[in-house]
Motif scaffolding. Structure first.
Motif, PDB file in Angstrom:
ATOM      1  N   GLN A   1      -3.378  -8.964   3.836  1.00 12.05           N
ATOM      2  CA  GLN A   1      -4.451  -8.299   3.088  1.00 12.05           C
ATOM      3  C   GLN A   1      -5.105  -7.203   3.923  1.00 12.05           C
TER       4      GLN A   1
ATOM      5  N   GLU B   1      -2.812  -4.195   4.159  1.00  8.85           N
ATOM      6  CA  GLU B   1      -2.758  -3.455   2.894  1.00  8.85           C
ATOM      7  C   GLU B   1      -3.985  -2.571   2.707  1.00  8.85           C
ATOM      8  N   GLN B   2      -5.161  -3.137   2.927  1.00  5.22           N
ATOM      9  CA  GLN B   2      -6.383  -2.360   2.705  1.00  5.22           C
ATOM     10  C   GLN B   2      -6.509  -1.214   3.703  1.00  5.22           C
TER      11      GLN B   2
ATOM     12  N   ALA C   1       0.811  -1.215   0.000  1.00  2.34           N
ATOM     13  CA  ALA C   1       0.000   0.000   0.000  1.00  2.34           C
ATOM     14  C   ALA C   1       0.844   1.263   0.000  1.00  2.34           C
TER      15      ALA C   1
ATOM     16  N   ARG D   1      -4.101   1.551   2.610  1.00  8.18           N
ATOM     17  CA  ARG D   1      -4.595   2.263   1.427  1.00  8.18           C
ATOM     18  C   ARG D   1      -5.610   3.322   1.842  1.00  8.18           C
ATOM     19  N   PHE D   2      -6.481   2.966   2.775  1.00  5.60           N
ATOM     20  CA  PHE D   2      -7.466   3.934   3.269  1.00  5.60           C
ATOM     21  C   PHE D   2      -6.792   4.995   4.147  1.00  5.60           C
TER      22      PHE D   2
ATOM     23  N   SER E   1     -11.446 -12.338   6.381  1.00  8.84           N
ATOM     24  CA  SER E   1     -12.077 -11.887   5.132  1.00  8.84           C
ATOM     25  C   SER E   1     -12.813 -13.013   4.424  1.00  8.84           C
TER      26      SER E   1
END
Length: 375
Positions: free
Chosen positions: A363, A366-367, A30, A370-371, A343
Motif C-alpha cells: 500500500q 502504491e501511494q 500505480a 501515484r504521487f 498505516s
C-alpha cells in the motif's frame, strides 16, 4: 519508467525477497507499464545467502548449544575464483534458540567451523563468511576448535567442544589445524564495525541482546581482553585495532587473527556479488528499505549502502521502513524521501505479522508512486 527495488529484510517479519515483491506489487498498481526489477539485498547478516545466486550445498552441523542442525553454504564465482559463501546465522544464529535457552555463556560457534571445514574439504580456497545474527560471544574460539585448534585452560587441560570455550581459555595450539587453512583467502562480511572488547565491543554492545546479564557481560569482556592478548602473542595482530573484530561476539577477531582473514563491509560485498551497480545505472527510481531506519542505518546497513551508490549515478532514491527513528536528519543527504509503511494503529507484534507487513508495504509503495508520477 525503470524502477529498481533493492531492500533488506524487515527482520523478524519479511525476507528481503518478500519485501521486494510486496513493494513491486504496489508499484505495479500505480504504474502498470513500469519496468520493475527486484534485487533482494543483505549486509552480512541473516539472509545474505538468500540474496545471492549460486548453488547450495547442504550439510549437517551443530547449533550454538551443540545440537544437530541442517545448514548450507552457497557456491559462486567471485573475482574469477570459485567461492563458498557461509552464513554464520545458519549454524550459530540467535533464531535457532528459543528465548529461554539464549545465553552467550553456553553458546559457541563450533557449527560455523564445521561449515568452513566442509567448504575446505570440498576444495574451496576462497571463503566468504557473513557474520550477522549470531547467538554467541565466544571470540570465535568454537569455530577454531572445529577447524583443528586445541584450546587449553589454566591447568593445561584441553577444553571440550561443548559450552563457551572463551570462559576457560588460557592457551592454544594450531599444530593440528586443517591443512588448507593457510592457503585459503577468508573474507568476513560484517554489518557492524565494533571493537573486540571494551564499552563499544562485542560483550557490552551485543551480549545483552543474546541473554547476558550485567555480571556476565563483564566476565565475557574480561575474557575477550585476555583472548585478544593471546591472539597478539600468537599471531602478532592486535585485534582491538581491527574494525569489526567484535562482530558476531568476537568472531571477526578470530577470523582476522587466526585465519588471517579480512573484515569487509557486508553491504558493499553483496552489492558487488549481485551486480547492483549495473541495475542502478538503468533505473529511473530506486526503492530500498529495512525494518528500522534510524541513525544505526549509517553504520553499514543496506539502505544507505544502496543510496550512496545510487547518488553516485544521479538516481532518485526512496526508502521504506517498518519504523522510522528520530535521527533522520543524518539520513536526508542520501535519500529523496524516507517513509514508514505503517498505516494502521497496531501493536508491534501485529505490525510484524508477515501478512500485515506485506500488505502495508504494498500500500505504501502504491501511494508513493501515484504521487511520484504526478510530480
Amino acid at each position: 519508467m525503470n524502477i529498481l527495488i533493492a531492500p533488506d529484510s524487515f527482520k523478524g517479519s519479511l525476507s528481503a525477497a518478500a519485501v521486494g515483491h510486496a513493494i513491486a506489487a504496489g508499484v505495479k498498481k500505480a504504474v502498470p507499464d513500469a519496468e520493475i526489477k527486484v534485487v533482494p539485498m543483505a549486509d552480512g547478516g541473516e539472509g545474505t545467502i538468500e540474496a545471492l545466486s549460486g548453488t547450495r550445498q547442504q550439510l549437517s552441523v551443530h547449533d550454538p548449544l551443540m545440537r544437530p542442525v541442517e545448514a548450507s553454504y552457497l557456491t559462486l564465482e567471485y573475482r574469477g575464483e570459485q567461492t563458498a559463501v557461509i552464513e554464520c546465522a545458519q549454524s550459530s544464529g540467535l533464531t535457532l534458540l528459543p528465548a529461554n535457552r539464549r545465553s552467550p555463556m553456553a553458546a559457541n560457534t563450533y557449527g560455523l567451523g564445521e561449515q568452513i571445514r566442509a567448504a575446505l574439504d570440498a576444495g574451496f580456497r576462497q571463503i566468504i563468511i557473513s557474520l550477522g545474527g549470531s547467538a554467541t560471544n565466544d571470540g570465535g574460539l568454537g569455530m577454531l576448535q572445529a577447524l583443528g585448534w586445541k584450546l587449553y585452560d589454566q591447568e593445561k587441560k584441553e577444553i571440550p567442544i561443548d559450552g563457551n570455550p572463551l570462559l576457560s581459555i588460557d592457551s592454544l595450539s594450531d599444530e593440528d589445524i586443517h591443512p588448507s587453512i593457510r592457503g585459503t583467502r577468508f573474507l568476513a562480511a560484517s554489518d557492524v564495525m565494533n571493537s573486540f572488547y571494551g564499552q563499544g565491543g562485542a560483550a557490552f554492545v551485543f551480549a545483552p541482546q543474546k541473554g547476558a546479564d550485567r555480571r556476565e557481560v563483564e566476565e565475557l569482556d574480561w575474557q575477550l581482553r585476555k583472548t585478544a592478548g593471546l591472539f597478539q602473542q600468537t599471531y602478532g595482530l592486535d585485534v582491538q585495532e581491527i574494525k569489526g573484530s567484535g562482530a558476531a561476539g568476537g568472531l571477526g577477531g578470530a577470523i582476522a587473527a587466526a585465519l588471517g582473514g579480512e573484515i569487509v563491509s557486508g553491504v558493499e560485498l553483496v552489492i558487488q556479488l549481485t551486480g547492483l551497480e549495473a541495475d542502478i545505472r538503468q533505473a529511473d527510481l530506486i526503492i530500498t528499505g529495512e525494518g528500522s531506519l534510524d541513525g544505526q542505518s549509517l553504520l553499514g546497513k543496506v539502505p544507505v549502502g544502496v543510496a550512496r551508490l545510487a547518488k553516485l549515478h544521479g538516481a532518485s532514491v526512496i526508502a521504506l521502513a517498518g519504523r522510522l527513528g528520530r535521527e533522520l536528519e543524518a539520513l536526508h543527504p542520501y535519500f529523496d524521501g524516507l517513509f514508514s509503511i505503517q498505516s494502521d494503529c497496531l501493536s508491534v507484534e501485529q505490525a510484524m505479522e508477515p501478512e500485515t507487513a506485506s500488505r502495508q508495504a504494498s500500500q505504501a509503495a502504491e501511494q508513493l508512486l501515484r504521487f511520484y508520477t504526478l510530480t
